[in-house]
Write a protein that holds these residues in place. Structure first.
Motif, PDB file in Angstrom:
ATOM      1  N   LEU A 136      52.656  43.629 -34.130  1.00 42.01           N
ATOM      2  CA  LEU A 136      51.255  44.433 -33.930  1.00 42.01           C
ATOM      3  C   LEU A 136      51.111  45.468 -35.012  1.00 42.01           C
ATOM      4  O   LEU A 136      49.701  45.946 -35.072  1.00 42.01           O
ATOM      5  CB  LEU A 136      51.259  45.194 -32.543  1.00 42.01           C
ATOM      6  CG  LEU A 136      51.491  44.299 -31.447  1.00 42.01           C
ATOM      7  CD1 LEU A 136      51.623  45.396 -29.888  1.00 42.01           C
ATOM      8  CD2 LEU A 136      50.045  43.576 -31.210  1.00 42.01           C
TER       9      LEU A 136
ATOM     10  N   THR B  64      46.273  39.815 -23.343  1.00 39.14           N
ATOM     11  CA  THR B  64      47.256  40.757 -23.176  1.00 39.14           C
ATOM     12  C   THR B  64      46.971  41.994 -22.429  1.00 39.14           C
ATOM     13  O   THR B  64      48.042  42.579 -21.576  1.00 39.14           O
ATOM     14  CB  THR B  64      47.572  41.429 -24.730  1.00 39.14           C
ATOM     15  OG1 THR B  64      48.188  40.303 -25.476  1.00 39.14           O
ATOM     16  CG2 THR B  64      48.603  42.415 -24.611  1.00 39.14           C
TER      17      THR B  64
ATOM     18  N   VAL C  51      49.187  51.292 -38.306  1.00 37.74           N
ATOM     19  CA  VAL C  51      49.090  51.092 -36.815  1.00 37.74           C
ATOM     20  C   VAL C  51      47.545  51.800 -36.365  1.00 37.74           C
ATOM     21  O   VAL C  51      47.545  53.091 -36.640  1.00 37.74           O
ATOM     22  CB  VAL C  51      50.132  51.971 -35.964  1.00 37.74           C
ATOM     23  CG1 VAL C  51      49.745  51.635 -34.239  1.00 37.74           C
ATOM     24  CG2 VAL C  51      51.607  51.042 -36.369  1.00 37.74           C
TER      25      VAL C  51
ATOM     26  N   SER D 179      47.215  42.659 -34.590  1.00 35.39           N
ATOM     27  CA  SER D 179      46.874  43.269 -33.603  1.00 35.39           C
ATOM     28  C   SER D 179      45.176  43.089 -33.166  1.00 35.39           C
ATOM     29  O   SER D 179      45.007  42.835 -32.073  1.00 35.39           O
ATOM     30  CB  SER D 179      47.043  44.568 -33.691  1.00 35.39           C
ATOM     31  OG  SER D 179      46.201  45.109 -34.763  1.00 35.39           O
ATOM     32  N   GLN D 180      44.553  42.876 -34.146  1.00 34.78           N
ATOM     33  CA  GLN D 180      43.160  42.445 -34.078  1.00 34.78           C
ATOM     34  C   GLN D 180      42.949  41.144 -33.399  1.00 34.78           C
ATOM     35  O   GLN D 180      42.331  40.842 -32.560  1.00 34.78           O
ATOM     36  CB  GLN D 180      42.418  42.553 -35.238  1.00 34.78           C
ATOM     37  CG  GLN D 180      42.264  43.741 -35.989  1.00 34.78           C
ATOM     38  CD  GLN D 180      41.078  44.679 -35.310  1.00 34.78           C
ATOM     39  OE1 GLN D 180      40.180  44.089 -34.860  1.00 34.78           O
ATOM     40  NE2 GLN D 180      41.347  46.083 -35.055  1.00 34.78           N
TER      41      GLN D 180
ATOM     42  N   GLY E 168      46.206  48.846 -31.930  1.00 38.19           N
ATOM     43  CA  GLY E 168      47.688  48.466 -31.754  1.00 38.19           C
ATOM     44  C   GLY E 168      48.355  49.541 -30.809  1.00 38.19           C
ATOM     45  O   GLY E 168      49.121  49.138 -29.961  1.00 38.19           O
TER      46      GLY E 168
ATOM     47  N   LEU F  64      56.130  44.701 -31.729  1.00 40.67           N
ATOM     48  CA  LEU F  64      55.373  45.831 -32.159  1.00 40.67           C
ATOM     49  C   LEU F  64      55.560  45.683 -33.742  1.00 40.67           C
ATOM     50  O   LEU F  64      54.490  46.291 -34.384  1.00 40.67           O
ATOM     51  CB  LEU F  64      56.293  47.197 -31.876  1.00 40.67           C
ATOM     52  CG  LEU F  64      55.444  47.830 -30.701  1.00 40.67           C
ATOM     53  CD1 LEU F  64      55.625  46.958 -29.316  1.00 40.67           C
ATOM     54  CD2 LEU F  64      56.439  49.072 -30.440  1.00 40.67           C
TER      55      LEU F  64
ATOM     56  N   ASP G  11      43.902  41.345 -29.507  1.00 41.52           N
ATOM     57  CA  ASP G  11      43.031  42.314 -29.081  1.00 41.52           C
ATOM     58  C   ASP G  11      41.846  41.440 -28.601  1.00 41.52           C
ATOM     59  O   ASP G  11      41.382  41.455 -27.710  1.00 41.52           O
ATOM     60  CB  ASP G  11      42.596  43.600 -29.610  1.00 41.52           C
ATOM     61  CG  ASP G  11      41.617  44.436 -29.108  1.00 41.52           C
ATOM     62  OD1 ASP G  11      42.023  44.662 -27.903  1.00 41.52           O
ATOM     63  OD2 ASP G  11      40.549  44.604 -29.639  1.00 41.52           O
TER      64      ASP G  11
ATOM     65  N   LEU H  51      47.240  48.311 -27.206  1.00 44.12           N
ATOM     66  CA  LEU H  51      48.139  47.136 -26.925  1.00 44.12           C
ATOM     67  C   LEU H  51      49.324  47.535 -26.293  1.00 44.12           C
ATOM     68  O   LEU H  51      50.183  46.960 -25.632  1.00 44.12           O
ATOM     69  CB  LEU H  51      48.248  46.093 -27.910  1.00 44.12           C
ATOM     70  CG  LEU H  51      46.725  45.438 -28.149  1.00 44.12           C
ATOM     71  CD1 LEU H  51      46.729  44.770 -29.534  1.00 44.12           C
ATOM     72  CD2 LEU H  51      46.324  44.587 -27.063  1.00 44.12           C
TER      73      LEU H  51
END
Length: 326
Positions: free
Chosen positions: A67, A82, A217, A73-74, A221, A64, A77, A224
């Motif tokens: 993320l 995931t 975030v 996170s991008q 994020g 995290l 994603d 996910l």
């Protein structure tokens, strides 16, 4: 901003090329004393800290923290599985990380090149604004600054979890642990000039990033996180407990940003109970339970022995394959 700070910012914004990686790997290889042992070995702080099964308790927190960086996170994603195979992604991540920590020099170099080649393909445009990262801006995985942050999440969380479940480390032990981590950073092409000089400097860098708008975030994020903690229905009781551990380990600001509830007295009691139980359990547990199978496999490799059936079985459960660093 001072000249040295300006240079540091420029370095962190650079892309890590294949040539950069090769240069780091050549430098790192010259520092390896025994290619059969690999980066570290039985006397290192890196093995002492990272060999424990309990280090996995910090996996959610480290994940995290990563993320929380919008580029990470991008990238996950848009380029990873995931959403469809979160367990598979975690397995592949641990497989590469543990191969680097416990593998022979050849295995370490092979993993480093594989990871770089994967990251080299991960580029794109940001789908939402978060912190200082603006919608529509470009991102690329092999950036020095982004890779340094990922590196920091692993090594800071690893040491923190070790001290929670085992024993505090002295200042000298922490410094040794950090200096050893620079070898690991080379595997991602991170130049030594981008690394803080000491453990204290490293912690200051880590806290500065946590409290800056470099981390933010967004909706991506948070989505996910939902995938990660609901990956398999039959793992739900374990994942719910791990989610609580993760919330307790996260910095306050990020815990709130990820949508976790505030820490209650009952949460703190549950967390403290789990820590106490785990400490007592690992004190009496056999080595096959106390230590990660790649560590056991690596010690057997150094001694000229083959991995036993228990190690092969646990490797298959955790990593999806029977041998990792033989």
């Amino acid at each position: 901003m001072s000249v040295s700070n300006s240079v540091e910012v420029v370095v962190k914004q650079k892309a890590i090329t294949r040539e950069d990686l090769q240069s780091r790997l050549e430098d790192m290889s010259k520092r390896v004393l025994d290619s059969r042992v690999g980066l570290y070995g039985p006397e290192s702080m890196s093995w002492r800290v990272n060999r424990h099964t309990s280090v996995m308790m910090g996996a959610g927190c480290a994940n995290l923290l990563q993320l929380a960086h919008p580029w990470v996170s991008q990238a996950i994603d848009q380029h990873s599985q995931t959403q469809t195979d979160p367990l598979g992604r975690l397995r592949r991540t641990f497989l590469n990380v543990h191969a680097m920590v416990f593998g022979s020099l050849d295995q370490v170099l092979d993993s480093a090149i594989k990871v770089h080649n994967i990251h080299a393909k991960i580029t794109g445009q940001v789908s939402e604004s978060a912190g200082k990262t603006k919608k529509g801006s470009a991102y690329f995985a092999n950036q020095v600054g982004a890779m340094l942050w990922v590196h920091a999440t692993l090594w800071v969380t690893g040491l923190r979890v070790y001290e929670l479940f085992h024993q505090p480390l002295t200042a000298d032990e922490k410094e040794q642990y950090y200096q050893e981590s620079k070898m690991f950073a080379f595997l991602f092409g991170i130049p030594e000039s981008a690394m803080p000089e000491t453990w204290g400097d490293f912690l200051a860098y880590y806290n500065d990033v946590v409290n800056s708008d470099e981390l933010a975030v967004g909706e991506v994020g948070r989505q996910l996180v939902e995938y990660i903690f609901s990956m398999k229905w039959y793992l739900k009781p374990l994942l719910n407990r791990h989610k609580m551990h993760t919330a307790m380990l996260l910095p306050d600001r990020l815990r709130e940003d990820f949508g976790f509830p505030e820490i209650t007295v009952n949460m703190q009691r549950s967390f403290d109970f789990d820590i106490t139980f785990a400490r007592r359990f690992f004190n009496v547990a056999p080595q096959s339970v106390k230590y990660l199978p790649p560590y056991i496999e690596a010690t057997q490799r150094i001694q000229g022995e083959k991995a036993g059936p228990v190690t092969r079985m646990t490797n298959r459960v955790i990593y999806g394959q029977p041998l990792l660093v033989s």
